[in-house]
Design an enzyme around this catalytic site. Structure first.
Site, PDB file in Angstrom:
ATOM      1  N   HIS A  29      16.897 -65.904  43.851  1.00 11.99           N
ATOM      2  CA  HIS A  29      18.967 -65.478  44.112  1.00 11.99           C
ATOM      3  C   HIS A  29      19.868 -66.164  43.650  1.00 11.99           C
ATOM      4  O   HIS A  29      19.501 -67.565  43.572  1.00 11.99           O
ATOM      5  CB  HIS A  29      17.736 -66.907  45.827  1.00 11.99           C
ATOM      6  CG  HIS A  29      18.967 -66.410  46.900  1.00 11.99           C
ATOM      7  ND1 HIS A  29      18.861 -66.125  47.880  1.00 11.99           N
ATOM      8  CD2 HIS A  29      19.569 -66.874  46.662  1.00 11.99           C
ATOM      9  CE1 HIS A  29      20.139 -66.500  48.534  1.00 11.99           C
ATOM     10  NE2 HIS A  29      21.157 -65.957  48.161  1.00 11.99           N
ATOM     11  N   HIS A  31      23.599 -64.761  42.524  1.00 11.95           N
ATOM     12  CA  HIS A  31      24.395 -63.511  42.880  1.00 11.95           C
ATOM     13  C   HIS A  31      25.336 -63.896  41.732  1.00 11.95           C
ATOM     14  O   HIS A  31      26.111 -64.905  41.155  1.00 11.95           O
ATOM     15  CB  HIS A  31      25.685 -65.053  43.898  1.00 11.95           C
ATOM     16  CG  HIS A  31      25.806 -65.344  45.352  1.00 11.95           C
ATOM     17  ND1 HIS A  31      25.424 -64.201  46.250  1.00 11.95           N
ATOM     18  CD2 HIS A  31      24.265 -66.258  45.869  1.00 11.95           C
ATOM     19  CE1 HIS A  31      24.589 -65.169  47.480  1.00 11.95           C
ATOM     20  NE2 HIS A  31      24.516 -65.829  47.087  1.00 11.95           N
ATOM     21  N   LEU A  32      25.108 -62.634  41.157  1.00 10.13           N
ATOM     22  CA  LEU A  32      25.912 -62.021  39.938  1.00 10.13           C
ATOM     23  C   LEU A  32      27.542 -61.972  40.190  1.00 10.13           C
ATOM     24  O   LEU A  32      28.363 -62.072  39.154  1.00 10.13           O
ATOM     25  CB  LEU A  32      25.030 -61.502  38.841  1.00 10.13           C
ATOM     26  CG  LEU A  32      23.839 -61.793  38.484  1.00 10.13           C
ATOM     27  CD1 LEU A  32      23.179 -60.890  37.651  1.00 10.13           C
ATOM     28  CD2 LEU A  32      23.944 -63.375  37.849  1.00 10.13           C
ATOM     29  N   ARG A  33      28.031 -61.547  40.924  1.00 12.76           N
ATOM     30  CA  ARG A  33      29.546 -60.980  41.584  1.00 12.76           C
ATOM     31  C   ARG A  33      29.902 -58.920  40.298  1.00 12.76           C
ATOM     32  O   ARG A  33      28.678 -58.693  40.321  1.00 12.76           O
ATOM     33  CB  ARG A  33      30.455 -62.117  41.134  1.00 12.76           C
ATOM     34  CG  ARG A  33      30.363 -63.482  41.488  1.00 12.76           C
ATOM     35  CD  ARG A  33      30.252 -63.453  43.004  1.00 12.76           C
ATOM     36  NE  ARG A  33      30.111 -64.939  43.533  1.00 12.76           N
ATOM     37  CZ  ARG A  33      30.207 -64.845  45.133  1.00 12.76           C
ATOM     38  NH1 ARG A  33      29.090 -64.629  45.728  1.00 12.76           N
ATOM     39  NH2 ARG A  33      30.322 -66.767  45.257  1.00 12.76           N
ATOM     40  N   ASN A  57      26.209 -59.249  48.123  1.00  9.40           N
ATOM     41  CA  ASN A  57      27.009 -59.566  49.268  1.00  9.40           C
ATOM     42  C   ASN A  57      28.105 -59.499  48.803  1.00  9.40           C
ATOM     43  O   ASN A  57      29.119 -60.289  48.213  1.00  9.40           O
ATOM     44  CB  ASN A  57      26.910 -60.772  49.454  1.00  9.40           C
ATOM     45  CG  ASN A  57      26.467 -61.752  49.245  1.00  9.40           C
ATOM     46  OD1 ASN A  57      26.320 -61.984  47.668  1.00  9.40           O
ATOM     47  ND2 ASN A  57      27.557 -63.328  49.052  1.00  9.40           N
ATOM     48  N   LYS A 115      18.279 -57.743  51.973  1.00  9.13           N
ATOM     49  CA  LYS A 115      18.488 -59.649  52.498  1.00  9.13           C
ATOM     50  C   LYS A 115      19.496 -59.279  53.710  1.00  9.13           C
ATOM     51  O   LYS A 115      20.203 -58.248  54.774  1.00  9.13           O
ATOM     52  CB  LYS A 115      19.486 -59.524  51.274  1.00  9.13           C
ATOM     53  CG  LYS A 115      19.782 -60.758  52.326  1.00  9.13           C
ATOM     54  CD  LYS A 115      19.109 -62.064  51.433  1.00  9.13           C
ATOM     55  CE  LYS A 115      20.502 -63.553  51.532  1.00  9.13           C
ATOM     56  NZ  LYS A 115      21.370 -63.943  51.581  1.00  9.13           N
ATOM     57  N   HIS A 152      19.048 -65.062  55.287  1.00  5.28           N
ATOM     58  CA  HIS A 152      20.241 -66.562  55.566  1.00  5.28           C
ATOM     59  C   HIS A 152      19.726 -66.856  56.894  1.00  5.28           C
ATOM     60  O   HIS A 152      20.234 -66.074  57.547  1.00  5.28           O
ATOM     61  CB  HIS A 152      21.293 -65.496  55.035  1.00  5.28           C
ATOM     62  CG  HIS A 152      22.466 -67.203  54.996  1.00  5.28           C
ATOM     63  ND1 HIS A 152      22.706 -67.730  54.286  1.00  5.28           N
ATOM     64  CD2 HIS A 152      22.435 -67.790  55.764  1.00  5.28           C
ATOM     65  CE1 HIS A 152      23.668 -68.902  54.420  1.00  5.28           C
ATOM     66  NE2 HIS A 152      23.378 -68.707  55.148  1.00  5.28           N
ATOM     67  N   LEU A 235      26.085 -73.013  51.807  1.00  3.14           N
ATOM     68  CA  LEU A 235      26.065 -72.075  53.271  1.00  3.14           C
ATOM     69  C   LEU A 235      24.816 -72.119  52.401  1.00  3.14           C
ATOM     70  O   LEU A 235      24.562 -71.023  51.628  1.00  3.14           O
ATOM     71  CB  LEU A 235      27.311 -71.613  53.349  1.00  3.14           C
ATOM     72  CG  LEU A 235      28.232 -71.895  54.846  1.00  3.14           C
ATOM     73  CD1 LEU A 235      29.048 -70.571  54.827  1.00  3.14           C
ATOM     74  CD2 LEU A 235      28.018 -73.008  55.602  1.00  3.14           C
ATOM     75  N   ASP A 263      20.302 -69.415  44.072  1.00  4.35           N
ATOM     76  CA  ASP A 263      21.298 -69.560  44.590  1.00  4.35           C
ATOM     77  C   ASP A 263      23.105 -69.891  44.088  1.00  4.35           C
ATOM     78  O   ASP A 263      23.582 -70.376  44.832  1.00  4.35           O
ATOM     79  CB  ASP A 263      21.195 -69.940  46.129  1.00  4.35           C
ATOM     80  CG  ASP A 263      22.350 -69.635  47.440  1.00  4.35           C
ATOM     81  OD1 ASP A 263      23.473 -68.310  47.135  1.00  4.35           O
ATOM     82  OD2 ASP A 263      22.738 -70.388  48.025  1.00  4.35           O
ATOM     83  N   HIS A 267      32.897 -69.035  42.459  1.00  6.67           N
ATOM     84  CA  HIS A 267      34.272 -69.061  42.429  1.00  6.67           C
ATOM     85  C   HIS A 267      34.753 -69.558  41.765  1.00  6.67           C
ATOM     86  O   HIS A 267      35.183 -70.652  41.313  1.00  6.67           O
ATOM     87  CB  HIS A 267      33.668 -70.121  43.891  1.00  6.67           C
ATOM     88  CG  HIS A 267      33.742 -68.705  45.473  1.00  6.67           C
ATOM     89  ND1 HIS A 267      33.538 -67.882  46.006  1.00  6.67           N
ATOM     90  CD2 HIS A 267      32.196 -69.501  45.975  1.00  6.67           C
ATOM     91  CE1 HIS A 267      32.929 -67.736  46.885  1.00  6.67           C
ATOM     92  NE2 HIS A 267      31.777 -68.329  47.256  1.00  6.67           N
ATOM     93  N   ALA A 279      32.399 -71.368  50.255  1.00 10.90           N
ATOM     94  CA  ALA A 279      31.169 -71.345  49.913  1.00 10.90           C
ATOM     95  C   ALA A 279      30.632 -71.410  49.514  1.00 10.90           C
ATOM     96  O   ALA A 279      30.645 -69.971  48.564  1.00 10.90           O
ATOM     97  CB  ALA A 279      29.995 -72.036  51.498  1.00 10.90           C
TER      98      ALA A 279
HETATM   99  O1  DOR Z   1      27.107 -70.827  49.683  1.00 17.03           O
HETATM  100  C1  DOR Z   1      27.110 -70.179  49.397  1.00 17.03           C
HETATM  101  N1  DOR Z   1      27.577 -69.112  48.838  1.00 17.03           N
HETATM  102  N2  DOR Z   1      25.871 -69.303  50.449  1.00 17.03           N
HETATM  103  C2  DOR Z   1      25.527 -68.176  50.413  1.00 17.03           C
HETATM  104  O2  DOR Z   1      25.138 -67.686  52.062  1.00 17.03           O
HETATM  105  C3  DOR Z   1      26.344 -67.329  49.909  1.00 17.03           C
HETATM  106  C4  DOR Z   1      26.950 -67.492  48.816  1.00 17.03           C
HETATM  107  C5  DOR Z   1      28.196 -66.841  47.934  1.00 17.03           C
HETATM  108  O3  DOR Z   1      27.950 -65.764  47.848  1.00 17.03           O
HETATM  109  O4  DOR Z   1      29.079 -67.526  47.531  1.00 17.03           O
HETATM  110 ZN    ZN Z   2      22.970 -67.037  48.009  1.00 15.49          ZN
END
Ligand code: DOR
Ligand code: ZN
Length: 362
Positions: A29, A31-33, A57, A115, A152, A235, A263, A267, A279
């Site tokens: 899991h 997030h690579l943006r 996402n 997802k 989620h 989150l 996860d 940011h 988050a």
């Molecule tokens: O803290 C989080 N950041 N929880 C998530 O479910 C998404 C993630 C994000 O994409 O920044």
């Molecule tokens: Zn996530």
């Protein structure tokens, strides 16, 4: 399953001191943006992990096979050629997604999983599912194909206390879902509560969970230690210490239905240190060092390889990796900030001393 390096030889005494050697882990899991930030963060995941489940996402989200395929190519293009890394792509479920799109994506190997974000649960989830019953035809198709549903697990109603949203989700959504679709393969993502641990322990073998390094290392006191700490906000939000203890116990227990998922969610520093900070915790630069710290503290280093490198692929029905990685028992101070191709991002454990240092993959 037999393995070349079994759990018993995870810890090795060398001339250079104590090392951990593991079959190369995967991150189930992350997030690579996209764009410049992807260029800056992809390497951190690809150096420690052979494969990763890539969260969809983006804005707009990945809902089509063609979009997943081009995103996969952008991820590979962001990495040095010599690095061997397989992005495992996921589809973002919306109220409108077609079962045929998922079927085509799964059967062709473009989508490894799908997802489920409840609408507005977290970052870029505005297009998420508003009523899970509305996508039952899609979920039935996934159950039939054995395609994992990654969840989620938080309800989104404003009147439910933010610290209760995962526990309420289990009762209101997860249990009814698995009663209706008992064979559906489900990964309960980034679990944060004792209730989620107990739910997974008592569910069938088609249900598993990922656990992040931050939910193992911090609890809600840390988020407010000496002031509000935006870099520890994610989150589902970190819970009280009893839940942290349940997660540490589950992760280090050797139970095959708990496995590694960072996860890691980068940011920009300015979006976190903000009147409305977003988050997400960026842990990929030191993910394995953090997990090793927790397993050592719990006196469970021999179970680290199962959690990091075996339970995930077995659940997903994928082969185990053949290469290995090494961590040295050598102190490092984590960077204050990382320049992600022009975007400053504060990593998890910034300025902190860690006992382990990642050496590389062999
Ligand atoms: O803290 C989080 N950041 N929880 C998530 O479910 C998404 C993630 C994000 O994409 O920044
Ligand atoms: Zn996530």
């Amino acid at each position: 399953m037999s393995s070349d390096n079994t759990s018993s030889d995870t810890i090795v005494q060398t001339d250079d001191g104590v090392q951990i050697r593991l079959r190369t882990p995967d991150d189930w899991h992350v997030h690579l943006r996209d764009g410049a930030v992807l260029q800056g963060v992809a390497f951190h995941t690809a150096q420690q992990f052979a494969r990763a489940i890539i969260m969809p996402n983006l804005d707009p989200p990945i809902t089509k096979c063609a979009d997943a395929d081009t995103y996969r190519q952008r991820i590979l293009a962001a990495l040095p050629e010599e690095i061997s890394f397989t992005p495992l792509m996921t589809a973002y479920l919306t109220d409108a997604i077609a079962a045929a799109e998922l079927q085509a994506g799964y059967e062709s190997g473009i989508f490894t999983a799908a997802k489920l974000y409840p609408a507005n649960a977290t970052t870029n989830s505005a297009h998420g599912v508003t009523d899970i019953k509305a996508i039952y035809p899609v979920l039935e198709q996934m159950q039939k194909m054995g395609m994992p549903l990654l969840v989620h697990g938080e309800v989104t109603s404003a009147h439910i206390d933010i610290f209760d949203r995962e526990a309420v989700f289990i009762e209101d959504v997860m249990q009814p879902l698995l009663a209706d679709l008992p064979e559906l393969k489900v990964v309960f993502e980034h679990i944060t509560t004792r209730q989620a641990v107990e739910f997974v322990e008592s569910a069938g073998t088609n249900v598993a969970a990922t656990i992040t390094p931050h939910h193992l290392m911090i609890n809600r006191n840390d988020m407010f230690a000496g002031g509000i700490r935006p870099h520890l906000y994610c989150l589902p939000v970190v819970k009280r210490e009893t839940h942290q203890r349940a997660l540490r116990q589950a992760a280090t227990s050797g139970n095959p239905r708990f496995f590694l998922g960072t996860d890691s969610a980068p940011h920009a520093q300015s979006d976190k240190e903000n009147a409305c900070g977003c988050a997400g915790i960026y842990n990929s630069p030191v993910a394995l060092e953090c997990y090793a710290t927790v397993f050592e503290e719990e006196d469970a280093l021999p179970n680290l390889q199962a959690f990091a490198s075996e339970n995930g692929p077995k659940f997903y029905g994928l082969p185990l990796n053949n290469s290995t990685i090494t961590l040295a028992r050598r102190q490092q101070t984590v960077a204050s900030v990382i320049d992600a191709a022009g975007t400053p991002i504060v990593p998890f454990q910034a300025d902190q001393l860690l006992k382990w240092t990642f050496l590389g993959r062999q």
